[in-house]
Design an enzyme around this catalytic site. Sequence first.
Site, PDB file in Angstrom:
ATOM      1  N   CYS A   2     -14.044  26.199 -40.449  1.00 31.96           N
ATOM      2  CA  CYS A   2     -12.802  26.143 -39.674  1.00 31.96           C
ATOM      3  C   CYS A   2     -11.656  26.656 -40.524  1.00 31.96           C
ATOM      4  CB  CYS A   2     -12.474  24.712 -39.269  1.00 31.96           C
ATOM      5  SG  CYS A   2     -13.778  23.937 -38.310  1.00 31.96           S
ATOM      6  N   GLY A  28     -13.318  30.788 -37.774  1.00 28.26           N
ATOM      7  CA  GLY A  28     -13.880  30.090 -36.626  1.00 28.26           C
ATOM      8  C   GLY A  28     -13.408  30.701 -35.331  1.00 28.26           C
ATOM      9  N   ASN A 102     -11.063  20.934 -41.902  1.00 31.67           N
ATOM     10  CA  ASN A 102     -12.025  21.958 -42.326  1.00 31.67           C
ATOM     11  C   ASN A 102     -12.955  21.295 -43.335  1.00 31.67           C
ATOM     12  OD1 ASN A 102     -11.837  24.903 -44.472  1.00 31.67           O
ATOM     13  ND2 ASN A 102     -13.452  24.286 -43.087  1.00 31.67           N
ATOM     14  N   GLY A 103     -14.254  21.346 -43.042  1.00 36.13           N
ATOM     15  CA  GLY A 103     -15.235  20.711 -43.935  1.00 36.13           C
ATOM     16  C   GLY A 103     -16.168  19.849 -43.124  1.00 36.13           C
ATOM     17  N   TYR A 241     -18.469  35.192 -49.549  1.00 38.15           N
ATOM     18  CA  TYR A 241     -18.563  35.668 -48.170  1.00 38.15           C
ATOM     19  C   TYR A 241     -17.425  35.258 -47.256  1.00 38.15           C
ATOM     20  CZ  TYR A 241     -19.943  35.728 -43.280  1.00 38.15           C
ATOM     21  OH  TYR A 241     -19.939  35.910 -41.933  1.00 38.15           O
TER      22      TYR A 241
HETATM   23  P1  AMP Z   1     -29.429  37.531 -41.838  1.00 31.05           P
HETATM   24  O1  AMP Z   1     -29.871  38.892 -42.217  1.00 31.05           O
HETATM   25  O2  AMP Z   1     -29.795  37.224 -40.414  1.00 31.05           O
HETATM   26  O3  AMP Z   1     -29.890  36.527 -42.791  1.00 31.05           O
HETATM   27  O4  AMP Z   1     -27.833  37.506 -41.841  1.00 31.05           O
HETATM   28  C1  AMP Z   1     -27.155  37.813 -43.011  1.00 31.05           C
HETATM   29  C2  AMP Z   1     -25.740  38.159 -42.632  1.00 31.05           C
HETATM   30  O5  AMP Z   1     -25.058  36.998 -42.152  1.00 31.05           O
HETATM   31  C3  AMP Z   1     -24.975  38.647 -43.832  1.00 31.05           C
HETATM   32  O6  AMP Z   1     -24.385  39.876 -43.463  1.00 31.05           O
HETATM   33  C4  AMP Z   1     -23.900  37.612 -44.091  1.00 31.05           C
HETATM   34  O7  AMP Z   1     -22.671  38.230 -44.370  1.00 31.05           O
HETATM   35  C5  AMP Z   1     -23.815  36.823 -42.815  1.00 31.05           C
HETATM   36  N1  AMP Z   1     -23.653  35.369 -43.038  1.00 31.05           N
HETATM   37  C6  AMP Z   1     -24.078  34.622 -44.047  1.00 31.05           C
HETATM   38  N2  AMP Z   1     -23.747  33.316 -43.886  1.00 31.05           N
HETATM   39  C7  AMP Z   1     -23.080  33.238 -42.731  1.00 31.05           C
HETATM   40  C8  AMP Z   1     -22.451  32.170 -42.007  1.00 31.05           C
HETATM   41  N3  AMP Z   1     -22.494  30.927 -42.442  1.00 31.05           N
HETATM   42  N4  AMP Z   1     -21.838  32.473 -40.853  1.00 31.05           N
HETATM   43  C9  AMP Z   1     -21.814  33.731 -40.393  1.00 31.05           C
HETATM   44  N5  AMP Z   1     -22.394  34.776 -41.017  1.00 31.05           N
HETATM   45  C10 AMP Z   1     -23.018  34.551 -42.168  1.00 31.05           C
END
Ligand code: AMP
Length: 455
Positions: A2, A28, A102-103, A241
């Site tokens: 969030c 979010g 958030n958390g 990320y």
């Molecule tokens: P996948 O290949 O399905 O494992 O997705 C990896 C992608 O999801 C990467 O491009 C990450 O930047 C993104 N990603 C990683 N963690 C999250 C998260 N918690 N929420 C949304 N996207 C994520």
Amino acid sequence: MCGIFGIENHPDAAHLTYLSLFALQHRGQESAGIASVLNGQINSHTGMGITSDVFSDKRIEKLCGTSAIGHVRYSTTGSSHIKNAQPLVSKTRHGALALGHNGNLTNASEIRKNLETKGAIFHSSTDSEAILHLLAHSTGDFDEALPEALKKVEGAYSLVILTGDQMIACRDPHGFRPLVLGKLGNSYVVSSETTALSLVKASYIREIDPGEILFIRQGNLKSVKIPTRPISARCVFELVYFARPDSVVFGKGVQAVRQALGRALAREMKEVKADLVMAVPDSGAPAALGFSRESEIPFEVGLVRSHYISRTFIRPSQALREIAVDLKLSPVSEALKGKRVVLIDDSIVRGTTSRKIARSLREAGAREIHMGITSPPIVSACYYGIDTPKSEALIANQRKLEEIRDFVGVDSLHYLSLEAMLEAAGGSGFCDACFTKNYPTKTPAEVSISQKVGL
Ligand code: AMP
């Protein structure tokens, strides 16, 4: 995950909060909300979807007052439902309160069970509501009740709270999630990320410390510590990320950290021979640039992202997530045809997005794909607010490196080492539990076992 924002003592409080939610939207997209206060009365509006779907000019105008808080939500506890949208508003013996969180709390269900046996009625399924109930049940005036209530909650919380006469911002004693303080004229502003401060032209003052509660009343600050020992466990994944590259998070420029991650990865992938380095947009871009500078392999744009579709992970079902990847990322065949490609991304979670991307790069003519990930394998769930799925769904928890490489369909796969990631992020004091299983607190399962056996 969030995003939260708050501004105290400003004639345009609700408008500025509304704008800030656009800057925090990446944190979010499920729901958005704003609460403001006028003459001790809290007015609020929440809705499902992104900020632009939820608010109109008319709605904002109704949110009168000189203080406001805002929230954008991506659920990690409690379902994606309007009753869980924040700010949560409640009438307590301290008067009306609005809260944005958030958390993730790790002992929320125990607190909830406990309070329900004492007759408390919960209106949402979020962990955040437990804090409101603890406040309602605490003794003393509000400024005493809040630190006492927070002493009872465990896990991750960066909070903004609005009462009839003040705004409060606080961070859990581990400092899992970011929260910063800024100033705009005579008004204090708090935000998950500095990018929202910049947007509203507020200057950045500092981070709110782990375990610090800031009471902000008519432009004056009072800082109090939550009566437990602060132990730094800032979420390293925010830097890898989650946060925006134009933010300063945990005192570090996010873009610079990502470039350093890319450089470190290039040093670890020295043996790879390639014609170009490209990113999975957008989050992989600064790291790919860092990789390119370190390796002297040219940077190229090999995938174009459509900005008119929200994040793939936001789609809750697998089938929808997969279609969304096709809609969202389109390969640039001209750049890829016959080329040996280094493909940079920040993480692999389930592996499904990466697999689709690799397939589309091959269809576009890439000759070899060498994938570099700027973090170690994600092997365990996050209990502190990132939507990392349960261990069973994490590909790195189920398969060996070669098996992941084959599943994703790339020629080689390299994850950045833990040491290099932490060094690029700035050293120690991080939570890296999703990579190491070293949880800095009791996990929810451990909390409920210890409750059952009375530990
Ligand atoms: P996948 O290949 O399905 O494992 O997705 C990896 C992608 O999801 C990467 O491009 C990450 O930047 C993104 N990603 C990683 N963690 C999250 C998260 N918690 N929420 C949304 N996207 C994520």
